[in-house]
Scaffold this active site. Structure first.
Site, PDB file in Angstrom:
ATOM      1  CG  HIS A  50      44.353 -14.188 -14.974  1.00 21.99           C
ATOM      2  ND1 HIS A  50      43.538 -13.169 -14.982  1.00 21.99           N
ATOM      3  CD2 HIS A  50      45.347 -13.910 -16.021  1.00 21.99           C
ATOM      4  CE1 HIS A  50      43.708 -12.681 -16.043  1.00 21.99           C
ATOM      5  NE2 HIS A  50      44.860 -12.948 -16.836  1.00 21.99           N
ATOM      6  CG  HIS A 281      49.073 -16.450 -17.342  1.00 22.20           C
ATOM      7  ND1 HIS A 281      49.662 -15.482 -16.615  1.00 22.20           N
ATOM      8  CD2 HIS A 281      47.979 -15.498 -18.058  1.00 22.20           C
ATOM      9  CE1 HIS A 281      49.145 -14.247 -16.905  1.00 22.20           C
ATOM     10  NE2 HIS A 281      48.095 -14.203 -17.647  1.00 22.20           N
ATOM     11  CD  GLU A 428      61.135  11.582 -17.646  1.00 15.78           C
ATOM     12  OE1 GLU A 428      61.361  10.310 -18.103  1.00 15.78           O
ATOM     13  OE2 GLU A 428      61.939  12.575 -17.807  1.00 15.78           O
ATOM     14  CG  HIS A 490      62.603  18.852 -25.892  1.00 12.45           C
ATOM     15  ND1 HIS A 490      63.154  18.137 -26.971  1.00 12.45           N
ATOM     16  CD2 HIS A 490      63.464  18.983 -24.911  1.00 12.45           C
ATOM     17  CE1 HIS A 490      64.185  17.447 -25.940  1.00 12.45           C
ATOM     18  NE2 HIS A 490      64.202  17.968 -24.862  1.00 12.45           N
TER      19      HIS A 490
HETATM   20  C1  LIG Z   1      51.710  -3.483 -18.985  1.00  8.84           C
HETATM   21  C2  LIG Z   1      51.008  -4.959 -19.294  1.00  8.84           C
HETATM   22  N1  LIG Z   1      51.296  -5.558 -20.359  1.00  8.84           N
HETATM   23  C3  LIG Z   1      50.638  -6.605 -20.544  1.00  8.84           C
HETATM   24  C4  LIG Z   1      49.667  -7.087 -19.615  1.00  8.84           C
HETATM   25  C5  LIG Z   1      49.035  -8.382 -20.105  1.00  8.84           C
HETATM   26  N2  LIG Z   1      49.297  -9.446 -19.124  1.00  8.84           N
HETATM   27  C6  LIG Z   1      48.879  -9.655 -18.035  1.00  8.84           C
HETATM   28  S1  LIG Z   1      49.612 -11.102 -17.519  1.00  8.84           S
HETATM   29  C7  LIG Z   1      51.015 -11.163 -18.287  1.00  8.84           C
HETATM   30  C8  LIG Z   1      52.070 -12.015 -18.199  1.00  8.84           C
HETATM   31  C9  LIG Z   1      52.683 -11.987 -16.747  1.00  8.84           C
HETATM   32  O1  LIG Z   1      53.492 -12.659 -16.538  1.00  8.84           O
HETATM   33  P1  LIG Z   1      53.948 -13.119 -15.039  1.00  8.84           P
HETATM   34  O2  LIG Z   1      53.964 -11.600 -14.428  1.00  8.84           O
HETATM   35  O3  LIG Z   1      54.960 -13.986 -15.076  1.00  8.84           O
HETATM   36  O4  LIG Z   1      52.483 -13.547 -14.449  1.00  8.84           O
HETATM   37  P2  LIG Z   1      52.236 -15.223 -14.303  1.00  8.84           P
HETATM   38  O5  LIG Z   1      51.875 -15.733 -15.659  1.00  8.84           O
HETATM   39  O6  LIG Z   1      53.392 -15.741 -13.634  1.00  8.84           O
HETATM   40  O7  LIG Z   1      51.124 -15.195 -13.317  1.00  8.84           O
HETATM   41  C10 LIG Z   1      50.600 -10.270 -19.316  1.00  8.84           C
HETATM   42  C11 LIG Z   1      51.654  -9.960 -20.398  1.00  8.84           C
HETATM   43  C12 LIG Z   1      49.532  -6.351 -18.562  1.00  8.84           C
HETATM   44  N3  LIG Z   1      48.610  -6.748 -17.711  1.00  8.84           N
HETATM   45  N4  LIG Z   1      50.220  -5.291 -18.238  1.00  8.84           N
END
Ligand SMILES: Cc1ncc(C[n+]2csc(CCOP(=O)(O)OP(=O)(O)O)c2C)c(N)n1
Ligand SMILES: [Mg+2]
Length: 678
Positions: A50, A281, A428, A490
């Protein structure tokens, strides 16, 4: 509409980038460009990763790591260091590049070349324990942010106990759009605002891009308004303007509230066409784009090469905290609570614990109380809390049901961090993440309560605790259909099986007060992962007549041997052990002799050697009894043996009626033994 790799929507970002890049490269930008170049090189070498986030946040991170963050690269574990959490864990190269450039041992250029390869310290996402300066494992978005709230709480709690001269540091977080979209950001943000955790500072990578494209595809929220509603101080800055970054971080250090700084950045900053797009990204930029980015940034060096004039100021930044650390070490030497501070930070247990618990257990044997195991847990806490000042309790709004509070535990509040009980609210997930942060910070052992069924709301944080191998203790009451009238929503059915399937989670479902005391002992001594104490709402009789040793430590043991040759072996956990004992007595009257095995922990039993396991399980027909799904019981029962438990969700009715209705009864056990061919 912008989509992956499409740059039609990023014209303004590219124009903005062009204007910034038209200016001469300052010393600071040059240092930040080293992060960008190393990121590009590592991702190109791995052919995945990334690049966007590290390239976008390099300027902010440079200011933070060269001017504000308190650390000394010579000792990544200095207890009074600032904590830095990369919540947007996909941007792992940002952290690895920072650790390398600041001269942290164990993050060499060769490690960066091994980015994302097997056994590399530079894993795809930051992994706790891969390098001592990685404060936690991140990657599941939002977890880092919420865990950091726990770290900031721990700092306040320890500062109240040991004073500012030993404990006085900040927690810094880099979080992206994704972290703030996640629901957990609400729970954690609201809790931090309520507790006025002013030494928590979140740098929001406000690039308006996530994987699917521009964030306008899915959100219209202004997170700053949301966080200011929680009681945070908020600021919006240009994340590529060094003087704005510096001013914002100065402001943050003086705040009386937690701080969120939205840093308007361009994802993939420097990339000629992919900057400002989701295309930067999560994939290597590719040869031409990578070359173009370096050219645009004025970076004219071979891959994985940083010139000395850029290394030098970075290394200097890495030693910036050395003086402060030495001064701290001197203060620590002279501190009246030095020994206690070192003990709790090392996670060592106090003198007097073993004795207090053995006295307590001896008392139980003398009185044989009939108690719900949640009550027995509270009684154990009445012993543990006074002798273990490092225990910090809490509940997600179920204190009176979980029985997690004991006398003398005041409520933690913005003006009272000498207290030891945290009212987490109905949060939680936020609680479980904060507990992880408290444990990771060191110096405290967190326990927190909710209903067992609501582990569904905290599973991602429990999973991270298991992955990181940290000591957190979950007090999970109302563990089966035995909770009765509240009904199937529950009543946990599949939860035991699901946590038994999760690596490195210690699940304990004790059968009586003695086993509950043993379970607490095991939880406290389990330093390498989370422990789930699975406890009953309803009372159970005292079953054990001896408290010598800790029988639960072997996971399963013979509670009552057959009087003669075993006709069958009844294996049960928790509240169903008493049922098995009753069936054993009834069968004995008919001349049928069976053994009862109590199996509070599958994990611990699974770790015993084969001969022990065989001696416990025996060769007679086996019958498993547990008011839950039988999934996983084949492990002890084999294919053909009988399991008495739940096949469906539960129902709403008094507990006794439910046990009858679902056929988890003494009569059913007796019948099963007879059917087994006795
Ligand atoms: C809980 C969760 N859901 C989905 C993902 C997959 N995922 C990794 S990065 C991302 C997008 C994140 O966007 P952002 O935080 O804006 O990062 P940027 O593209 O700006 O680096 C996703 C959906 C993850 N790592 N964790
Ligand atoms: Mg983003």
């Amino acid at each position: 509409m912008a989509s992956i790799g499409d740059n039609s929507g990023n014209q303004t970002a590219l124009e903005r980038q062009a204007a910034i890049l038209a200016e001469p490269v300052t010393a600071e930008r040059g240092m930040a460009n080293a992060i960008r170049a190393l990121t590009i090189d590592a991702v190109e070498a791995a052919k995945c990763g990334h690049p966007g986030m590290p390239m976008g946040m390099a300027d902010v991170a440079t200011v933070l790591w060269t001017k504000f963050l308190k650390y000394d690269a010579a000792d990544a574990k200095w207890p009074d260091r600032d904590r830095f959490v990369l919540s947007a864990g996909h941007g792992s190269m940002l952290l690895y590049a920072l650790l390398h450039l600041t001269g942290h041992e164990g993050m060499e250029i060769n490690d960066l070349k091994q980015f994302r390869q097997l056994h590399s310290v530079a894993a795809g996402h930051p992994e706790y324990r891969e390098h001592p300066a990685i404060e936690m494992t991140t990657g599941p978005l939002g977890q880092g942010f919420a865990t950091a709230v726990g770290m900031a709480m721990a700092e306040r709690l320890l500062a109240a106990k040991f004073g500012k001269s030993l404990v006085d540091h900040r927690t810094w977080v880099i979080a992206g759009d994704g972290c703030l979209m996640e629901g957990i950001s609400h729970e954690a943000g609201a809790l931090a605002g309520h507790l006025k955790l002013n030494k928590l500072i979140v740098l929001f990578d406000d690039n308006s891009i996530s994987i699917d494209g521009g964030t306008e595809l899915s959100t219209s929220e202004d997170p700053l308004k949301r966080f200011s509603g929680y009681g945070w101080a908020v600021r919006r800055i240009d994340g590529h303007d060094f003087s704005q970054i510096q001013a914002a971080l100065q402001f943050a250090q003086k705040s009386a509230k937690p701080v969120m700084i939205a840093c308007k950045t361009i994802i993939g900053f420097g990339a000629p066409s992919k900057a400002g797009t989701a295309g930067s990204h999560g994939a290597a930029l590719g040869g031409a784009e990578a070359e173009g980015a370096k050219r645009a940034l004025g970076w004219d060096h071979l891959p994985f090469t940083v010139p000395e004039n850029i290394y030098a100021p970075w290394r200097e930044a890495g030693t910036r905290g050395a003086t402060a650390r030495r001064a701290w070490l001197k203060r620590a030497q002279k501190h009246p609570q030095k020994a206690e501070f070192e003990r709790v930070m090392a996670g060592k247990l106090p003198d007097g614990l073993a004795e207090a618990m053995s006295n307590y257990k001896a008392g139980l044997i003398a009185s044989m109380p009939k108690l719900a195991t949640r009550q027995a847990s509270q009684k154990a806490l009445e012993v543990l809390v006074p002798v273990m000042p490092e225990l910090v309790g809490g509940s997600a709004d179920l204190t009176g049901s979980n029985l997690t509070q004991v006398k003398g535990m005041a409520a933690v509040a913005p003006d009272n961090f000498t207290a030891r009980y945290i009212y987490y609210g109905v949060r939680e997930h936020g609680m479980a993440a904060a507990m992880n942060g408290i444990a990771l910070h060191g110096g405290l052992i967190p326990y927190g309560g909710t209903f067992f069924v609501f582990t569904d709301y905290m599973r991602p944080s429990i999973r991270l605790a298991a992955l990181m191998g940290i000591r957190v203790i979950h007090v999970l009451t109302h563990d089966s259909i035995g909770l009765g009238e509240d009904g199937p929503t529950h009543q946990p059915i599949e939860h035991l099986a699901s946590f038994r399937a999760m690596p490195n989670v210690l699940v304990l479902r004790p059968a009586d007060a003695i086993e509950t005391a043993e379970a607490w002992e095991l939880a406290i001594r389990n330093t390498s992962g989370p422990t789930l104490l699975v406890l009953s709402r309803q009372a159970v009789p005292a079953l054990r007549d001896s408290a010598n040793g800790n029988k639960s430590a072997r996971g399963a043991y013979v509670l009552a041997e057959a009087d003669g040759k075993r006709a069958a072996t009844l294996i049960a956990t928790g509240t169903e052990v008493a049922l098995a004992m009753a069936a054993r007595a009834t069968l004995a009257k008919e001349g049928i002799q069976v053994a009862v095995v109590s199996a509070p922990s599958f994990e611990l039993f699974g770790k015993q050697d084969k001969s022990y396991r065989e001696s416990i399980l025996g060769t007679a027909p086996r019958i498993g009894i547990e008011a839950a799904s039988g999934f996983g019981w084949e492990r002890w029962l084999g294919e053909d043996q009988k399991f008495i438990g739940m096949k469906t969700f539960g129902a709403s009715a008094p507990a006794e009626d439910l046990y009858e209705y679902f056929g988890i009864t003494e009569a059913a056990i007796v019948a099963a033994v007879k059917q087994a061919g006795v």
